[in-house]
Design an enzyme around this catalytic site. Structure first.
Site, PDB file in Angstrom:
ATOM      1  CG  HIS A   5       1.368   8.432  -9.311  1.00 28.31           C
ATOM      2  ND1 HIS A   5       0.069   8.642  -8.885  1.00 28.31           N
ATOM      3  CD2 HIS A   5       1.433   7.107  -9.603  1.00 28.31           C
ATOM      4  CE1 HIS A   5      -0.597   7.510  -8.912  1.00 28.31           C
ATOM      5  NE2 HIS A   5       0.203   6.559  -9.357  1.00 28.31           N
ATOM      6  NE  ARG A   9       4.308  -4.099  -9.788  1.00 28.43           N
ATOM      7  CZ  ARG A   9       3.744  -3.700 -10.916  1.00 28.43           C
ATOM      8  NH1 ARG A   9       4.501  -3.247 -11.900  1.00 28.43           N
ATOM      9  NH2 ARG A   9       2.437  -3.747 -11.073  1.00 28.43           N
ATOM     10  CD  GLU A  62       2.044   4.221  -6.620  1.00 27.26           C
ATOM     11  OE1 GLU A  62       1.821   3.003  -6.497  1.00 27.26           O
ATOM     12  OE2 GLU A  62       1.261   4.997  -7.213  1.00 27.26           O
ATOM     13  CG  ASN A  66       4.183  -5.745  -4.522  1.00 23.83           C
ATOM     14  OD1 ASN A  66       3.109  -5.274  -4.179  1.00 23.83           O
ATOM     15  ND2 ASN A  66       4.654  -5.618  -5.746  1.00 23.83           N
ATOM     16  CG  HIS A  80       0.402   2.781 -13.030  1.00 20.82           C
ATOM     17  ND1 HIS A  80       0.439   1.831 -12.027  1.00 20.82           N
ATOM     18  CD2 HIS A  80      -0.004   3.930 -12.420  1.00 20.82           C
ATOM     19  CE1 HIS A  80       0.074   2.383 -10.880  1.00 20.82           C
ATOM     20  NE2 HIS A  80      -0.193   3.656 -11.092  1.00 20.82           N
ATOM     21  CD  GLU A 123      -3.955   4.591 -10.835  1.00 21.06           C
ATOM     22  OE1 GLU A 123      -4.698   4.301  -9.888  1.00 21.06           O
ATOM     23  OE2 GLU A 123      -2.730   4.834 -10.691  1.00 21.06           O
TER      24      GLU A 123
END
Length: 146
Positions: A5, A9, A62, A66, A80, A123
């Protein structure tokens, strides 16, 4: 190796879901809320990838929301890339042997982070169950932010 993925954000989850789902046509394949960490992860996929995303987690977009307000600038909203590998320790060792800094070592046999030469965070996730914790990885400290 398998592409998993890309993480972005978002500051307004409802507005982002309206854009990515309602307007752009991606479908939600799974959602994870973490009260302790105060964030929500929403995974989206293109129509043709939705079943694969539901069954094996890829390919996905994704959205990371937050809960505490934060302003993202300078591309900080891009998080990422994520890839799943057969042996996280071997992958990280190969990268280290070739001069790549492991920003978040795979201490738990599950997850590591590195950066590309251009500073893109990547990642690395262990395929299947976590590998047993082993040295030198288990005692390595983080060498930077990911």
């Amino acid at each position: 190796m398998r592409y998993l993925h890309t993480m972005v954000r978002v500051t307004d989850l409802d507005a982002s879901l309206h854009f990515y789902s309602t307007l752009f046509g991606l479908v939600e394949t799974r959602r994870y809320e973490n009260e302790k960490g105060r964030y929500t992860l929403v995974f989206l996929a293109a129509d043709e990838d939705a079943e694969s995303s539901r069954s094996n987690g890829a390919p996905s977009l994704e959205l990371t929301y937050n809960w505490d307000p934060e302003e993202y600038s300078g591309g900080r909203n891009f998080g990422h890339l994520a890839y799943e590998v057969d042996d996280i320790y071997a992958t990280c060792q190969k990268l280290m042997d070739n001069g790549i800094t492991i920003n978040r070592p795979p201490r738990d046999g599950h997850m590591a982070f590195v950066r590309s030469p251009d500073g893109i965070s990547i990642e690395i996730l262990q395929k299947g169950a976590n590998l047993p914790s082993t040295e030198p990885w288990a005692s390595m400290a983080n060498t930077g932010s990911w």
